[in-house]
Enzyme design. Structure first.
Site, short mmCIF file in Angstrom:
data_model
loop_
_atom_site.label_atom_id
_atom_site.label_comp_id
_atom_site.label_asym_id
_atom_site.label_seq_id
_atom_site.Cartn_x
_atom_site.Cartn_y
_atom_site.Cartn_z
N GLU A 1 48.40 52.00 34.06
CA GLU A 1 47.77 50.99 33.15
C GLU A 1 48.23 49.50 32.31
O GLU A 1 47.65 48.94 32.93
CB GLU A 1 47.61 51.51 31.98
CG GLU A 1 46.62 53.07 31.76
CD GLU A 1 45.72 52.37 32.78
OE1 GLU A 1 44.69 51.40 32.80
OE2 GLU A 1 44.64 53.37 33.30
N TYR B 1 41.50 49.21 24.79
CA TYR B 1 41.01 49.84 26.27
C TYR B 1 42.60 51.06 26.59
O TYR B 1 41.95 52.04 26.62
CB TYR B 1 40.91 48.83 27.46
CG TYR B 1 41.47 49.56 29.27
CD1 TYR B 1 40.43 49.85 28.99
CD2 TYR B 1 42.00 49.04 29.38
CE1 TYR B 1 40.22 51.07 30.76
CE2 TYR B 1 42.89 49.93 30.53
CZ TYR B 1 41.57 50.60 30.70
OH TYR B 1 42.51 51.43 32.33
N ASP C 1 36.38 49.68 29.46
CA ASP C 1 37.17 48.26 30.65
C ASP C 1 35.98 47.44 31.40
O ASP C 1 34.76 47.87 31.27
CB ASP C 1 37.81 48.70 31.64
CG ASP C 1 37.25 49.44 33.39
OD1 ASP C 1 36.25 49.88 32.28
OD2 ASP C 1 38.10 49.42 34.07
N CYS D 1 30.22 49.46 42.27
CA CYS D 1 29.10 48.66 41.47
C CYS D 1 30.28 47.55 40.62
O CYS D 1 30.19 47.07 39.95
CB CYS D 1 28.44 49.38 39.76
SG CYS D 1 27.30 47.94 39.07
N CYS E 1 24.08 49.55 45.94
CA CYS E 1 22.61 50.56 45.39
C CYS E 1 22.76 51.73 46.83
O CYS E 1 22.74 52.71 46.12
CB CYS E 1 21.86 50.10 44.74
SG CYS E 1 22.15 48.51 43.71
N CYS F 1 25.06 54.39 45.48
CA CYS F 1 24.93 53.95 44.03
C CYS F 1 23.93 56.16 43.80
O CYS F 1 23.24 56.31 43.92
CB CYS F 1 24.82 53.67 43.76
SG CYS F 1 25.06 53.53 41.72
N CYS G 1 19.05 53.03 37.31
CA CYS G 1 19.46 51.79 37.55
C CYS G 1 18.29 51.01 36.44
O CYS G 1 17.99 50.44 36.95
CB CYS G 1 20.07 51.49 38.44
SG CYS G 1 21.12 50.19 37.63
#
Length: 303
Positions: A48, A131, A149, A204, A211, A214, A220
Site C-alpha cells: 500500500e 485510505y 481510493d 473503468c 463498458c 464492465c 451505470c
DNA sequence: GAGTCGTGGAA
DNA sequence: TTTCCAAGACT
C-alpha cells in the site's frame, strides 16, 4: 440524493452492484503477490505504501526485494532509514520510504512487531492516511471499511452519481456513498472493497472506460446518461521539468547510488542553477532524506 | 484547501 | 513530442 438513499426500504445494495462486481472480480482479479495469503499484513502494508501514486508494474520488483530483505517490520526497523530510501529505488516520492521505515519502528515499539489491525492504530502510523488505514484493515484483516481510493471514487462517480470524474478532493458525500454501498457482511465488504477497486483499475479507467467488459454497464448512471463529458474545472496537470522536485530527484539519485558520503562537487553537477540546487538540497535535509556531514559531504540518513 | 512531493510508461 | 496519470499523505 442518489437512487440508493432515496429508497427507504432498500438495503445497501439497492442498485444491485454487489453480485455482478464480486462475480467479475472472482474471474478477473490479478494474481498480485500482496494478495496471496503468505504476504501477511506486513506485505499488504508495504504494498500500500508503494502503490501510493505509483503503478503496479513498477512496484512489483521492488516489493519482492523489500519483503525478501525485510520480511517483518522489526527487520526494517533495525536498519538505518537511509537503507529504506536506497532500497526504494526509483519508485518516486521517497518520503514514503522514510515513513514506511518510521511505521516499522512504531510497530516494533508500540505493537510488539505486529501490524496493528485496529483502524485508529493504523491511522496513527506515519505515512498512513484515511485510505491506507482502511485498505490494510480491509485487505489484511478482512474488516468492513469504506476503502476510497481514486479507482473506487471514479467507479462510484460513474456508476452511481452519473458523472465522468469524481471531485478533485474527496468529499463528505463520497464517503457517505461509499459507506452506504458497503455490504453488511464483513467478509463480503472486504471483497467488495478489493473488487470495486480492481474494476476501476482494469475496466473503468481514467484513460478510457471499457463498458463492453464492465459487469455493471447496464445500470451505470453515467453510461445511461450518454456519458456526458466532465464539466468542472480541469484537473491541473503538474509540470515537472525545471521544478524543485526534479532537482531533488537528481540529488537523491546521486546519494542512492553512492556507497560512501558524497562531496559537494558531485551534487553541484546535477543542476546548473546554484540557488535552486541549494534550495532543493536544504529541502531534502529538512525532510530527513539527506544527512549533512562535516566537510560539506552528504549521505542518506544513518539514523 | 490548495500546494508540494518523483518517476516512467502509455496514449 | 507532449501530455496524462498511477491503490495518497501531509502541511
Amino acid at each position: 440524493m442518489t437512487a440508493i438513499s432515496s429508497s427507504p426500504e432498500a438495503g445497501p445494495d439497492a442498485a444491485g452492484l454487489h453480485a455482478p462486481v464480486l462475480a467479475w472480480f472472482e474471474q478477473n482479479a490479478r494474481d498480485l503477490p500482496w494478495r496471496r495469503p503468505e504476504a501477511g499484513a506486513w506485505g499488504v502494508m508495504v504494498s500500500e505504501f508503494m502503490l501510493q501514486q505509483t503503478p503496479v508494474s513498477r512496484v512489483l520488483p521492488v516489493y519482492e526485494q523489500w519483503l525478501a530483505r525485510w520480511p517483518r517490520p522489526a527487520d526494517l526497523a533495525a536498519e538505518a532509514p537511509g537503507e529504506a530510501v536506497r532500497a526504494w529505488g526509483r519508485l518516486g516520492y521517497p518520503r514514503r520510504a522514510l515513513r514506511l521505515h518510521g511505521a516499522a519502528v512504531a510497530i516494533t515499539e508500540r505493537h510488539g512487531g505486529d501490524v496493528p489491525s485496529d483502524h485508529a492504530h493504523l491511522l496513527a502510523l506515519p505515512g498512513i492516511g484515511e485510505y491506507t488505514a482502511a485498505a490494510v484493515a480491509s485487505f489484511a484483516y478482512g474488516q468492513r471499511h469504506a476503502v476510497l481510493d481514486t479507482n473506487v471514487r471514479r467507479v462510484f462517480a460513474r456508476a452511481v452519481t452519473g458523472v465522468q470524474y469524481p471531485p478533485n478532493a474527496t468529499t463528505a458525500a463520497e464517503r457517505k456513498l461509499a459507506r452506504a454501498l458497503l455490504p453488511d457482511d464483513e467478509e463480503r465488504a472486504a471483497r467488495w472493497a478489493a473488487a470495486s477497486m480492481e474494476l476501476g483499475a482494469l475496466v473503468c479507467t481514467a484513460r478510457g472506460e471499457d463498458c463492453a467488459r464492465c459487469p455493471i454497464a447496464e445500470s451505470c448512471a453515467w453510461r445511461l446518461a450518454g456519458k456526458p463529458a466532465h464539466d468542472g474545472p480541469a484537473r491541473r496537470g503538474q509540470t515537472y521539468a525545471g521544478t524543485d522536485r526534479q532537482v531533488r530527484g537528481r540529488l537523491l539519485a546521486v546519494l542512492r547510488d553512492a556507497v560512501t558520503p558524497v562531496g559537494q562537487a558531485a551534487l553541484d553537477a546535477v543542476w546548473h542553477d546554484p540557488v535552486q540546487r541549494a534550495r532543493a538540497l536544504d529541502g531534502l535535509v529538512a525532510d530527513g532524506l539527506v544527512e549533512p556531514l562535516d566537510g560539506g559531504r552528504y549521505q542518506l540518513p544513518a539514523g
